[in-house]
Scaffold this motif. Structure first.
Motif, short mmCIF file in Angstrom:
data_model
loop_
_atom_site.label_atom_id
_atom_site.label_comp_id
_atom_site.label_asym_id
_atom_site.label_seq_id
_atom_site.Cartn_x
_atom_site.Cartn_y
_atom_site.Cartn_z
N ALA A 117 13.33 -2.20 -4.77
CA ALA A 117 12.46 -2.91 -5.71
C ALA A 117 11.50 -1.89 -6.31
O ALA A 117 10.71 -1.29 -5.58
CB ALA A 117 11.69 -4.01 -4.99
N SER A 118 11.61 -1.68 -7.61
CA SER A 118 10.72 -0.72 -8.27
C SER A 118 10.90 -0.85 -9.77
O SER A 118 12.04 -1.02 -10.23
CB SER A 118 11.09 0.70 -7.85
N ILE A 119 9.80 -0.76 -10.51
CA ILE A 119 9.98 -0.80 -11.97
C ILE A 119 10.61 0.49 -12.48
O ILE A 119 11.04 0.57 -13.62
CB ILE A 119 8.64 -1.07 -12.70
N ASP A 120 10.67 1.52 -11.62
CA ASP A 120 11.19 2.83 -12.06
C ASP A 120 12.73 2.88 -12.09
O ASP A 120 13.30 3.76 -12.74
CB ASP A 120 10.69 3.94 -11.13
N ASN A 121 13.38 2.00 -11.39
CA ASN A 121 14.85 1.96 -11.29
C ASN A 121 15.44 3.30 -10.84
O ASN A 121 16.50 3.71 -11.30
CB ASN A 121 15.48 1.55 -12.63
N SER B 97 0.86 -1.19 0.00
CA SER B 97 0.00 0.00 0.00
C SER B 97 0.89 1.24 0.00
O SER B 97 2.09 1.15 0.21
CB SER B 97 -0.87 0.00 1.26
N ARG B 98 0.26 2.37 -0.29
CA ARG B 98 0.95 3.65 -0.11
C ARG B 98 0.32 4.25 1.14
O ARG B 98 -0.84 4.62 1.14
CB ARG B 98 0.75 4.54 -1.32
N CYS B 99 1.08 4.28 2.23
CA CYS B 99 0.51 4.57 3.55
C CYS B 99 0.82 5.99 4.01
O CYS B 99 1.96 6.30 4.37
CB CYS B 99 1.05 3.53 4.54
N GLY C 256 0.76 1.55 -19.23
CA GLY C 256 0.11 1.45 -17.91
C GLY C 256 0.55 0.27 -17.05
O GLY C 256 1.71 -0.15 -17.10
N TYR C 257 -0.41 -0.28 -16.32
CA TYR C 257 -0.08 -1.20 -15.23
C TYR C 257 0.39 -2.58 -15.67
O TYR C 257 0.86 -3.35 -14.83
CB TYR C 257 -1.26 -1.30 -14.26
N VAL C 258 0.28 -2.90 -16.98
CA VAL C 258 0.86 -4.19 -17.40
C VAL C 258 2.35 -4.23 -17.04
O VAL C 258 2.92 -5.29 -16.80
CB VAL C 258 0.71 -4.48 -18.92
N GLN C 259 2.96 -3.04 -17.00
CA GLN C 259 4.40 -2.98 -16.72
C GLN C 259 4.74 -3.37 -15.28
O GLN C 259 5.89 -3.65 -14.96
CB GLN C 259 4.92 -1.55 -16.96
N ARG C 260 3.75 -3.35 -14.41
CA ARG C 260 4.01 -3.65 -13.00
C ARG C 260 3.85 -5.13 -12.66
O ARG C 260 4.31 -5.58 -11.60
CB ARG C 260 3.05 -2.84 -12.12
N GLY C 261 3.16 -5.88 -13.57
CA GLY C 261 2.86 -7.26 -13.22
C GLY C 261 3.69 -8.26 -14.00
O GLY C 261 4.65 -7.92 -14.66
N ALA D 210 8.42 8.89 -21.46
CA ALA D 210 8.22 8.62 -20.03
C ALA D 210 6.96 9.34 -19.58
O ALA D 210 6.71 10.47 -20.00
CB ALA D 210 9.42 9.12 -19.24
N GLU D 211 6.19 8.72 -18.68
CA GLU D 211 4.97 9.37 -18.18
C GLU D 211 5.30 10.72 -17.55
O GLU D 211 4.49 11.64 -17.56
CB GLU D 211 4.24 8.48 -17.18
N GLY D 212 6.54 10.84 -17.03
CA GLY D 212 6.96 12.06 -16.35
C GLY D 212 7.04 13.29 -17.24
O GLY D 212 7.12 14.41 -16.73
N VAL E 100 5.41 5.07 -21.26
CA VAL E 100 5.77 4.06 -20.25
C VAL E 100 5.81 4.72 -18.88
O VAL E 100 5.85 5.94 -18.76
CB VAL E 100 7.13 3.38 -20.57
N MET E 101 5.79 3.90 -17.84
CA MET E 101 5.80 4.42 -16.46
C MET E 101 7.18 4.97 -16.09
O MET E 101 8.05 5.11 -16.94
CB MET E 101 5.35 3.34 -15.49
N GLY E 102 7.38 5.22 -14.82
CA GLY E 102 8.67 5.74 -14.36
C GLY E 102 8.53 6.89 -13.38
O GLY E 102 9.51 7.48 -12.95
N ARG E 103 7.28 7.24 -13.12
CA ARG E 103 6.97 8.37 -12.24
C ARG E 103 7.68 9.63 -12.75
O ARG E 103 7.49 9.98 -13.89
CB ARG E 103 7.36 8.06 -10.79
N ARG E 104 8.53 10.27 -11.93
CA ARG E 104 9.15 11.53 -12.36
C ARG E 104 10.41 11.28 -13.19
O ARG E 104 11.04 12.22 -13.67
CB ARG E 104 9.56 12.37 -11.14
O1 F6P Z 1 6.64 3.56 -8.72
C1 F6P Z 1 6.06 2.62 -9.56
C2 F6P Z 1 4.93 3.23 -10.34
O2 F6P Z 1 4.36 2.23 -11.15
C3 F6P Z 1 5.29 4.44 -11.18
O3 F6P Z 1 5.94 4.09 -12.38
C4 F6P Z 1 3.94 5.07 -11.36
O4 F6P Z 1 4.06 6.46 -11.64
C5 F6P Z 1 3.30 4.83 -10.04
O5 F6P Z 1 3.93 3.70 -9.47
C6 F6P Z 1 1.82 4.58 -10.05
O6 F6P Z 1 1.38 4.60 -8.73
P1 F6P Z 1 0.04 3.93 -8.20
O7 F6P Z 1 0.27 2.46 -8.10
O8 F6P Z 1 -0.16 4.54 -6.87
O9 F6P Z 1 -1.03 4.26 -9.18
#
Ligand code: F6P
Length: 323
Positions: free
Chosen positions: A128-132, A74-76, A252-257, A225-227, A172-176
């Motif tokens: 551990a993060s897909i963002d590296n 979770s994000r707490c 999107g979220y396919v990259q996380r799984g 990058a989404e950023g 693609v994802m990567g946050r900032r």
């Molecule tokens: O940090 C991993 C990540 O997938 C980022 O690439 C993305 O910006 C963010 O999490 C999405 O966050 P949430 O899961 O809270 O939607």
């Protein structure tokens, strides 16, 4: 601190493929060394609320190949408060936990660093993060899997892009940060890679696409990058200014799984081994990292105080390869 008898594991923030491989290796290596292990559930929430499961060797059977995290995450927000940190420290104390291993990205490592100021338990972080985007490590658990997932999708998009002679923006994802976009873009053979770290001139981008068309390139892939933000607007702008049909595909979220690659599993396993070794040696407050092929560690404080640099030379390389 007395003799180490009991460890706890927590996964926090965005999940990343390979987190389960890390949990498995931690549980088994701890058991090998005669230590008891529990896993807090739903990230820092479980630490605050004292919710955990036992992680004996059998509890981690059959999870090595699974994406996500069996501990859930979770994000707490509460963990960012003094009250949350104090509650978390209390949970560690009442359960007699001598070592806490946090598996997560830069936000989780920041949280781990804060918690270390409130507890006597030794804290280790496994990036551990897909963002590296964790400072001090060349790679995070899950990054390689996300790169390969994105590549698989882009290979398919390339087929349709070529058939329809279109320009595709693939977000693609990567946050900032642009680590994922850079590696995906380079290995997908993208014509253009856009990352938040490097300002790009939209006019120059149009020019590249026009030149590509003049050279006989009938389709182009832009990995963004989404950023960088506003990829839909960018697609519309390109459509208006360049003689090409443009489509946007947000991966999107396919990259996380997905099942972790061998590389993500290996990294998770070796990070776990190092964390257990350091805990057994009485070391405190470290982030396990990969530096030029070697598994080593830096302090939590250092990992939190510096920003990981992006290798912009790779952007230049991608540009040369896209002629
Ligand atoms: O940090 C991993 C990540 O997938 C980022 O690439 C993305 O910006 C963010 O999490 C999405 O966050 P949430 O899961 O809270 O939607």
């Amino acid at each position: 601190m007395g003799k180490l008898r009991k460890l706890a594991v927590v996964t926090s923030g965005g999940d990343a493929p390979g987190m389960n491989a890390a949990i498995r290796a931690l549980a088994r290596l701890a058991a090998w060394n005669g230590l008891e292990v529990v896993g807090f559930e739903r990230g820092w929430e479980g630490v605050i609320e004292n919710k955990f499961m036992r992680l004996d060797s059998r509890a981690v059977s059959g999870i090595l190949h699974l994406g996500g995290t069996i501990l859930r995450t979770s994000r707490c927000e509460k963990f960012k408060t003094r009250e949350g940190l104090e509650k978390a420290a209390e949970t560690l104390a009442v359960n007699d936990i001598g070592g806490l291993i946090v598996i997560g990205g830069d936000g989780s490592i920041r949280g781990a660093n804060e918690l270390s100021k409130y507890t006597d338990a030794s804290i280790m972080a496994l990036p551990a993060s897909i963002d590296n985007d964790v400072y001090g490590t060349d790679e995070t658990i899950g990054f390689d899997t996300a790169v390969n997932t994105a590549l698989t999708e882009i290979n398919k998009i390339r087929d349709t892009a070529v058939s329809h002679e279109r320009t595709f923006i693939i977000e693609v994802m990567g946050r900032r940060r642009g680590f994922l976009a850079l590696e995906v873009g380079l290995t997908a053979g993208a014509e253009i890679i856009l990352v938040p770290e490097v300002k790009f001139d939209q006019e120059k981008l149009y020019e590249i696409l026009r030149k590509n068309a003049a050279k006989g390139k009938r389709s182009s892939i832009i990995v963004a990058a989404e950023g960088i933000g506003e990829t839909r607007k960018l697609a519309e702008d390109i459509q208006k200014n360049v003689d090409t049909e443009v489509r946007l595909s947000v991966l999107g979220y396919v990259q996380r799984g997905g099942s972790p690659t061998a590389r993500s599993r290996m990294l998770a396993t070796l990070f776990a081994e190092k964390a257990i070794d350091l805990l057994l040696d009485g070391v405190e407050g470290k982030v396990i990292v990969l530096q030029r092929g070697e598994i080593t560690s830096i302090t939590l404080e250092e990992a939190c105080s510096k920003e990981k640099p992006l290798n912009v030379n790779l952007l230049e390389l991608a540009e040369k390869l896209a002629i």
